[in-house]
Design a protein around this motif. Structure first.
Motif, PDB file in Angstrom:
ATOM      1  N   TYR A   1       0.831  -1.018  -0.079  1.00 50.98           N
ATOM      2  CA  TYR A   1       0.008   0.070   0.069  1.00 50.98           C
ATOM      3  C   TYR A   1       0.694   1.324   0.084  1.00 50.98           C
ATOM      4  O   TYR A   1       2.051   1.306   0.668  1.00 50.98           O
ATOM      5  CB  TYR A   1      -0.890  -0.033   1.360  1.00 50.98           C
ATOM      6  N   GLU A   2       0.362   2.323  -0.670  1.00 53.52           N
ATOM      7  CA  GLU A   2       0.995   3.475  -0.767  1.00 53.52           C
ATOM      8  C   GLU A   2       0.310   4.754  -0.163  1.00 53.52           C
ATOM      9  O   GLU A   2      -0.917   4.658  -0.290  1.00 53.52           O
ATOM     10  CB  GLU A   2       1.495   3.994  -2.183  1.00 53.52           C
ATOM     11  N   LEU A   3       0.802   5.289   0.647  1.00 55.63           N
ATOM     12  CA  LEU A   3       0.030   6.537   1.263  1.00 55.63           C
ATOM     13  C   LEU A   3      -0.554   7.198   0.269  1.00 55.63           C
ATOM     14  O   LEU A   3      -0.033   7.769  -0.745  1.00 55.63           O
ATOM     15  CB  LEU A   3       1.079   7.447   2.008  1.00 55.63           C
ATOM     16  N   GLU A   4      -2.039   7.541   0.538  1.00 49.02           N
ATOM     17  CA  GLU A   4      -2.818   8.335  -0.409  1.00 49.02           C
ATOM     18  C   GLU A   4      -3.386   9.726   0.361  1.00 49.02           C
ATOM     19  O   GLU A   4      -3.087  10.846  -0.304  1.00 49.02           O
ATOM     20  CB  GLU A   4      -4.005   7.666  -0.718  1.00 49.02           C
ATOM     21  N   SER A   5      -3.671   9.624   1.610  1.00 49.33           N
ATOM     22  CA  SER A   5      -3.999  11.007   2.380  1.00 49.33           C
ATOM     23  C   SER A   5      -3.888  10.579   3.771  1.00 49.33           C
ATOM     24  O   SER A   5      -3.790   9.561   4.224  1.00 49.33           O
ATOM     25  CB  SER A   5      -5.408  11.379   2.230  1.00 49.33           C
TER      26      SER A   5
ATOM     27  N   ASP B   1       7.951  14.016   4.305  1.00 51.19           N
ATOM     28  CA  ASP B   1       6.875  14.262   3.314  1.00 51.19           C
ATOM     29  C   ASP B   1       6.952  13.088   2.140  1.00 51.19           C
ATOM     30  O   ASP B   1       6.299  13.193   1.483  1.00 51.19           O
ATOM     31  CB  ASP B   1       7.241  15.589   2.372  1.00 51.19           C
ATOM     32  N   GLN B   2       7.894  12.128   2.626  1.00 43.63           N
ATOM     33  CA  GLN B   2       8.211  11.051   1.650  1.00 43.63           C
ATOM     34  C   GLN B   2       6.717  10.289   1.893  1.00 43.63           C
ATOM     35  O   GLN B   2       6.179  10.011   2.799  1.00 43.63           O
ATOM     36  CB  GLN B   2       8.966   9.993   2.372  1.00 43.63           C
ATOM     37  N   LYS B   3       6.226   9.559   0.907  1.00 42.34           N
ATOM     38  CA  LYS B   3       5.182   8.600   0.718  1.00 42.34           C
ATOM     39  C   LYS B   3       5.448   7.217   1.284  1.00 42.34           C
ATOM     40  O   LYS B   3       6.498   6.571   0.963  1.00 42.34           O
ATOM     41  CB  LYS B   3       4.526   8.160  -0.539  1.00 42.34           C
ATOM     42  N   VAL B   4       4.842   6.978   2.577  1.00 41.91           N
ATOM     43  CA  VAL B   4       4.845   5.730   3.238  1.00 41.91           C
ATOM     44  C   VAL B   4       4.610   4.449   2.506  1.00 41.91           C
ATOM     45  O   VAL B   4       3.316   4.668   2.027  1.00 41.91           O
ATOM     46  CB  VAL B   4       4.470   5.867   4.567  1.00 41.91           C
TER      47      VAL B   4
ATOM     48  N   VAL C   1       1.938  -5.560   3.887  1.00 42.41           N
ATOM     49  CA  VAL C   1       1.284  -6.544   5.061  1.00 42.41           C
ATOM     50  C   VAL C   1       1.255  -8.015   4.356  1.00 42.41           C
ATOM     51  O   VAL C   1       0.724  -8.182   3.296  1.00 42.41           O
ATOM     52  CB  VAL C   1       0.068  -6.075   5.240  1.00 42.41           C
ATOM     53  N   VAL C   2       1.884  -8.823   5.260  1.00 38.86           N
ATOM     54  CA  VAL C   2       1.789 -10.311   4.696  1.00 38.86           C
ATOM     55  C   VAL C   2       0.761 -10.961   5.801  1.00 38.86           C
ATOM     56  O   VAL C   2       1.051 -10.894   6.842  1.00 38.86           O
ATOM     57  CB  VAL C   2       3.012 -10.866   4.678  1.00 38.86           C
TER      58      VAL C   2
ATOM     59  N   THR D   1       5.232  -4.266   7.542  1.00 43.50           N
ATOM     60  CA  THR D   1       6.373  -3.289   7.509  1.00 43.50           C
ATOM     61  C   THR D   1       6.125  -2.113   6.785  1.00 43.50           C
ATOM     62  O   THR D   1       5.212  -2.003   6.081  1.00 43.50           O
ATOM     63  CB  THR D   1       7.212  -4.210   6.457  1.00 43.50           C
ATOM     64  N   GLN D   2       6.245  -1.047   7.383  1.00 40.79           N
ATOM     65  CA  GLN D   2       6.385   0.468   6.799  1.00 40.79           C
ATOM     66  C   GLN D   2       7.657   0.904   6.504  1.00 40.79           C
ATOM     67  O   GLN D   2       8.384   0.904   7.221  1.00 40.79           O
ATOM     68  CB  GLN D   2       5.759   1.366   7.732  1.00 40.79           C
ATOM     69  N   SER D   3       8.006   1.519   5.338  1.00 41.89           N
ATOM     70  CA  SER D   3       9.051   1.992   4.765  1.00 41.89           C
ATOM     71  C   SER D   3       9.201   3.268   4.096  1.00 41.89           C
ATOM     72  O   SER D   3       8.084   3.613   3.333  1.00 41.89           O
ATOM     73  CB  SER D   3       9.784   0.938   4.165  1.00 41.89           C
ATOM     74  N   LEU D   4      10.194   4.051   4.133  1.00 44.24           N
ATOM     75  CA  LEU D   4      10.698   5.063   3.101  1.00 44.24           C
ATOM     76  C   LEU D   4      11.939   5.018   2.894  1.00 44.24           C
ATOM     77  O   LEU D   4      12.826   3.926   3.315  1.00 44.24           O
ATOM     78  CB  LEU D   4      10.690   6.283   4.344  1.00 44.24           C
ATOM     79  N   PRO D   5      12.528   5.675   1.812  1.00 43.07           N
ATOM     80  CA  PRO D   5      13.908   5.436   1.505  1.00 43.07           C
ATOM     81  C   PRO D   5      14.762   5.653   2.811  1.00 43.07           C
ATOM     82  O   PRO D   5      14.753   6.602   3.642  1.00 43.07           O
ATOM     83  CB  PRO D   5      14.313   6.670   0.473  1.00 43.07           C
ATOM     84  N   GLY D   6      15.436   4.665   3.195  1.00 43.29           N
ATOM     85  CA  GLY D   6      16.411   4.692   4.041  1.00 43.29           C
ATOM     86  C   GLY D   6      16.123   4.347   5.703  1.00 43.29           C
ATOM     87  O   GLY D   6      16.819   4.349   6.550  1.00 43.29           O
ATOM     88  N   TRP D   7      14.641   3.958   5.480  1.00 46.48           N
ATOM     89  CA  TRP D   7      14.102   3.537   6.910  1.00 46.48           C
ATOM     90  C   TRP D   7      13.154   2.464   6.862  1.00 46.48           C
ATOM     91  O   TRP D   7      12.264   2.495   5.924  1.00 46.48           O
ATOM     92  CB  TRP D   7      13.566   4.661   7.514  1.00 46.48           C
ATOM     93  N   THR D   8      13.115   1.481   7.831  1.00 46.55           N
ATOM     94  CA  THR D   8      12.113   0.555   7.626  1.00 46.55           C
ATOM     95  C   THR D   8      11.665   0.122   9.089  1.00 46.55           C
ATOM     96  O   THR D   8      12.619  -0.001  10.098  1.00 46.55           O
ATOM     97  CB  THR D   8      12.609  -0.931   7.153  1.00 46.55           C
ATOM     98  N   TRP D   9      10.737  -0.216   9.481  1.00 51.89           N
ATOM     99  CA  TRP D   9       9.935  -0.390  10.736  1.00 51.89           C
ATOM    100  C   TRP D   9       9.164  -1.824  10.464  1.00 51.89           C
ATOM    101  O   TRP D   9       8.088  -1.632   9.555  1.00 51.89           O
ATOM    102  CB  TRP D   9       9.083   0.959  11.137  1.00 51.89           C
ATOM    103  N   CYS D  10       9.216  -2.705  11.137  1.00 51.83           N
ATOM    104  CA  CYS D  10       8.620  -3.909  11.097  1.00 51.83           C
ATOM    105  C   CYS D  10       8.111  -4.568  12.119  1.00 51.83           C
ATOM    106  O   CYS D  10       8.831  -4.684  13.312  1.00 51.83           O
ATOM    107  CB  CYS D  10       9.473  -4.942  10.236  1.00 51.83           C
ATOM    108  N   ASN D  11       6.966  -5.055  12.382  1.00 52.92           N
ATOM    109  CA  ASN D  11       6.402  -5.860  13.513  1.00 52.92           C
ATOM    110  C   ASN D  11       5.736  -7.290  12.979  1.00 52.92           C
ATOM    111  O   ASN D  11       4.814  -6.895  12.019  1.00 52.92           O
ATOM    112  CB  ASN D  11       5.417  -4.946  14.160  1.00 52.92           C
ATOM    113  N   ASN D  12       5.919  -8.258  13.747  1.00 57.41           N
ATOM    114  CA  ASN D  12       5.197  -9.536  13.532  1.00 57.41           C
ATOM    115  C   ASN D  12       4.289  -9.585  14.596  1.00 57.41           C
ATOM    116  O   ASN D  12       4.366  -9.288  15.607  1.00 57.41           O
ATOM    117  CB  ASN D  12       6.084 -10.628  13.732  1.00 57.41           C
ATOM    118  N   LEU D  13       2.813  -9.484  14.066  1.00 57.45           N
ATOM    119  CA  LEU D  13       1.682  -9.641  15.127  1.00 57.45           C
ATOM    120  C   LEU D  13       1.001 -10.884  14.866  1.00 57.45           C
ATOM    121  O   LEU D  13       1.017 -11.552  13.926  1.00 57.45           O
ATOM    122  CB  LEU D  13       0.645  -8.524  14.567  1.00 57.45           C
TER     123      LEU D  13
END
Length: 140
Positions: free
Chosen positions: A23-27, A46-49, A53-54, A63-75
């Motif tokens: 998914y790409e940030l829309e609003s 201002d980057q699009k997050v 999701v798997v 997992t959420q990511s931007l260029p140079g940054w990634t944040w991930c959780n297993n739920l």
């Protein structure tokens, strides 16, 4: 922490929900106000997050990511999980899944996510100030 190469994410089918996707940030609404309240205004971008999701039944890799940054959780819905905040602080929380909505109590806010009309709708609501940060992402 979870290290995931986005090329290794596979589309899985689930009989109960359809979270799996990219998914790409829309609003979004109340982004800066939310970051200020949780003390993370320096994380504003201002980057699009991009959110990957798997889902495999009640197991999620989020997992959420931007260029140079990634944040991930297993739920795992229905269980207490070891998670981390976007800044890497570790915490433990009960993940719930009810009526197609995932819910996680983060230390400074309450996170919910659901799929509505094919879009990923995420809300983060702060406890003390009651500010809700809304993020809508479209499937890509």
């Amino acid at each position: 922490m979870c290290l995931v190469d986005s090329s290794s994410l596979h589309l899985l089918s689930s009989s109960t929900m359809a979270f799996t996707g990219k998914y790409e940030l829309e609003s979004q609404e109340n982004y800066e106000e939310f970051l200020a309240i949780i003390g993370q205004l320096s994380a504003k971008t201002d980057q699009k997050v991009i959110t990957d999701v798997v889902q495999d039944g009640n197991n999620f890799t989020w997992t959420q990511s931007l260029p140079g940054w990634t944040w991930c959780n297993n739920l795992i819905a229905g269980q207490e999980c070891d998670l981390q905040t976007m800044k890497g602080d570790k915490f433990r929380a009960l993940v719930t899944l009810d009526g197609g909505k995932i819910s996680v109590p983060f230390p400074k806010y309450h996170f919910t996510a659901e799929i509505i009309e094919g879009k990923l709708m995420m809300n983060c609501t702060t406890g003390e100030k009651g500010v809700t940060f809304k993020r809508i992402s479209r499937r890509v």
